[in-house]
Design a protein around this motif. Structure first.
Motif, PDB file in Angstrom:
ATOM      1  N   ARG A 129      72.472  30.760  42.009  1.00  0.00           N
ATOM      2  CA  ARG A 129      72.238  31.299  40.666  1.00  0.00           C
ATOM      3  C   ARG A 129      72.636  32.767  40.590  1.00  0.00           C
ATOM      4  NH1 ARG A 129      69.321  28.152  37.294  1.00  0.00           N
ATOM      5  NH2 ARG A 129      68.296  26.346  38.198  1.00  0.00           N
ATOM      6  N   THR A 132      76.391  32.995  40.526  1.00  0.00           N
ATOM      7  CA  THR A 132      76.897  32.630  39.199  1.00  0.00           C
ATOM      8  C   THR A 132      76.736  33.786  38.223  1.00  0.00           C
ATOM      9  OG1 THR A 132      76.348  30.311  39.586  1.00  0.00           O
ATOM     10  CG2 THR A 132      76.677  30.996  37.306  1.00  0.00           C
ATOM     11  N   ASN A 189      72.037  24.152  40.696  1.00  0.00           N
ATOM     12  CA  ASN A 189      72.555  25.098  39.705  1.00  0.00           C
ATOM     13  C   ASN A 189      73.593  24.433  38.809  1.00  0.00           C
ATOM     14  OD1 ASN A 189      72.966  27.586  38.398  1.00  0.00           O
ATOM     15  ND2 ASN A 189      74.649  28.087  39.767  1.00  0.00           N
ATOM     16  N   HIS A 192      71.809  22.310  36.376  1.00  0.00           N
ATOM     17  CA  HIS A 192      71.202  23.149  35.338  1.00  0.00           C
ATOM     18  C   HIS A 192      72.222  23.512  34.260  1.00  0.00           C
ATOM     19  CE1 HIS A 192      68.818  26.313  33.465  1.00  0.00           C
ATOM     20  NE2 HIS A 192      69.862  27.126  33.615  1.00  0.00           N
ATOM     21  N   LEU A 193      73.448  23.845  34.686  1.00  0.00           N
ATOM     22  CA  LEU A 193      74.488  24.191  33.710  1.00  0.00           C
ATOM     23  C   LEU A 193      74.931  22.970  32.919  1.00  0.00           C
ATOM     24  CD1 LEU A 193      76.657  26.559  35.954  1.00  0.00           C
ATOM     25  CD2 LEU A 193      75.023  27.215  34.183  1.00  0.00           C
ATOM     26  N   GLU A 196      72.901  21.843  29.826  1.00  0.00           N
ATOM     27  CA  GLU A 196      73.047  22.622  28.598  1.00  0.00           C
ATOM     28  C   GLU A 196      74.163  22.089  27.699  1.00  0.00           C
ATOM     29  OE1 GLU A 196      71.094  25.045  27.746  1.00  0.00           O
ATOM     30  OE2 GLU A 196      69.929  25.134  29.605  1.00  0.00           O
TER      31      GLU A 196
END
Length: 490
Positions: A129, A132, A189, A192-193, A196
């Motif tokens: 994270r 990123t 991660n 998680h992206l 969205e």
């Protein structure tokens, strides 16, 4: 002056007016989230209205049978779906073959993802994270810095770093293995992206639909000249992706995601990730999410493109069939119906009967024909106006205003062209006496030439004709010549 505390409070109030937060802080929010996540999945983003009502009803019955009846809201599945649509969580639309379907709104998609993240594994501050974040900030600074030398220096640094890595690989022939724990963090991660994306795609599609409604509403108002309205809205219909901030952002992202080769490379890279040994430590839903990344991107693109096509079609159809008078009549009729319902509903009860309309009102027509063959008018026509004939008019005056003088024209044409095998029609008309230079005589001269055979050229010629009252008129026609002899003459 607004204090900091008041400003923060007003900002929070505005945030909680968002349908997404409104869904999450309702009393029955867990039930709404559960039912919506059951009915709508990544494989089935839209559900027919009847099927959605049936599935919601079945889920409610199962919850009641399990002893959760006290936690359920009052009302049937149809009422619940209507409430969710009114709250902005469901979107009801008509698709092909006049089939009505429900879709999750962008607010509902965001609420489901927030609930899923809160109920799943807790997000951690990991190396992935932070990297990123650092890479995003570095890219932002690189794009925002206009200094050419600074950019060249950064690119040189990156090139030297990559060259050093290549040299090390060529020298050692070994790749530094990454710890499985770090790979697991990077995979989380990525997930998680990815989570969205559906809300972002849905938000873009809804912004296009909102722009479509604004365009149609403004067009129906008819506040401006029709030509100006047509030009503006046809242009907006063609450039619908550039008309909203979300659409412009999506157009930029599309340049990255719209390349089939890039999506194929992404699928290959995900296959490589899933074949690694660390992937066994991922939960089955997480592995399924990674496997479906490309398909979810393609579904999101299709959703946005479908909204774009629908908006272009609706706007074009509205412009093509726009009738301000009819639209105003429909609006007035609907307004009268709503006013009548608002007046009737407060005083009505469930058992009250509604008096139906048994016959249509009679049209107020002054007169109808008795039979299809009845040609008699409802009233006799007005009497003709009496007028006196001009007793002083002579035959010469009537002849002067009559048709062409064919015999005189033929004689004049023979005399004028006696010394030449071909006669210029315009020159012959100009040489004729005034009584043979009327507009109808020019027509008669052309008729005679057509009977004898005439030759036309591309050259334009002009003649002046004189009416019996002395007024003149100029005519233009292609230069024409004819012979003075008939076809049977030697």
């Amino acid at each position: 002056m607004i204090t900091r505390a008041e400003g923060a409070y007003l900002g929070a109030v505005r945030a909680f007016q968002n349908p997404m937060l409104d869904l999450l802080h309702k009393r029955h929010a867990p039930l709404v989230v559960a039912l919506l996540s059951l009915v709508f999945t990544a494989e089935r983003p839209s559900v027919p209205v009847a099927d959605a009502h049936t599935e919601v009803g079945d889920a409610l019955e199962q919850l009641r049978a399990a002893g959760h009846g006290e936690d359920l809201p009052v009302g049937g599945p149809r009422d619940l779906c209507r409430q969710w649509a009114d709250a902005g969580w469901l979107v009801r639309q008509v698709v092909d073959d006049d089939l009505e379907v429900y879709r999750l709104s962008a607010h509902a998609v965001g609420a489901l993802e927030v609930a899923g993240r809160a109920g799943g594994a807790r997000a951690r501050v990991s190396q992935s994270r932070v990297r990123t974040l650092l890479e995003a900030v570095e890219r932002l600074a690189l794009d925002a810095d206009p200094d050419v030398m600074v950019r060249i220096a950064r690119l040189d640094t990156e090139v030297r770093r990559l060259q050093a890595e290549i040299a090390r690989l060529e020298r050692t022939g070994q790749i530094e293995e990454v710890d499985d724990e770090e790979l697991l963090e990077e995979a989380e991660n990525v997930l998680h992206l990815v989570r969205e994306l559906p809300a972002d795609f849905a938000r873009v599609a809804e912004s296009i639909k909102a722009m479509q409604r604004d365009v149609v509403t403004a067009l129906r108002r008819d506040d401006r000249p029709t030509g100006e309205v047509l030009r503006e809205y046809l242009r907006r219909g063609e450039q619908v992706m550039d008309a909203t901030p979300e659409g412009r952002a999506f157009a930029g992202a599309l340049r990255l995601l719209g390349d089939p080769q890039r999506l194929d490379e992404l699928a290959t890279q995900l296959d490589t990730v899933l074949r690694h040994r660390f992937a066994a430590r991922l939960l089955p839903p997480q592995r399924a999410e990674l496997r479906e990344v490309v398909r979810r991107i393609e579904q999101g693109l299709d959703q946005v493109f479908a909204a774009q096509r629908e908006a272009s079609y609706v706007i074009t159809a509205q412009v093509r069939h726009h009738d301000p008078l009819r639209d105003r009549q429909v609006d007035d009729l609907l307004r009268d119906v709503m006013t009548g319902l608002q007046t009737w509903l407060p005083a009505s009860r469930r058992w009250h009967a509604v008096e139906p309309l048994r016959r249509l009102p009679a049209a107020e027509v002054e007169h109808l024909r008795r039979t299809p063959a009845d040609l008699r008018p409802p009233q006799p026509p007005d009497a003709l106006t009496a007028w006196d004939d001009d007793l002083d008019a002579s035959d010469a005056d009537a002849r002067a205003w009559g048709g062409p003088h064919y015999a005189d024209l033929d004689a004049h044409l023979r005399v004028f062209g006696a010394d030449s095998p071909a006669v210029d029609l315009a020159a012959a008309f100009r040489a004729a006496p005034p009584e043979l230079r009327r507009p109808v005589d020019l027509l008669g001269l052309l008729e005679i030439a057509h009977q004898r055979g005439m030759t036309e050229s591309d050259e334009l010629t002009f003649v002046d004709a004189v009416r019996p009252d002395g007024s003149r008129r100029r005519f233009a026609f292609g230069a024409t010549s004819t012979t003075t002899k008939d076809e049977g003459d030697d």
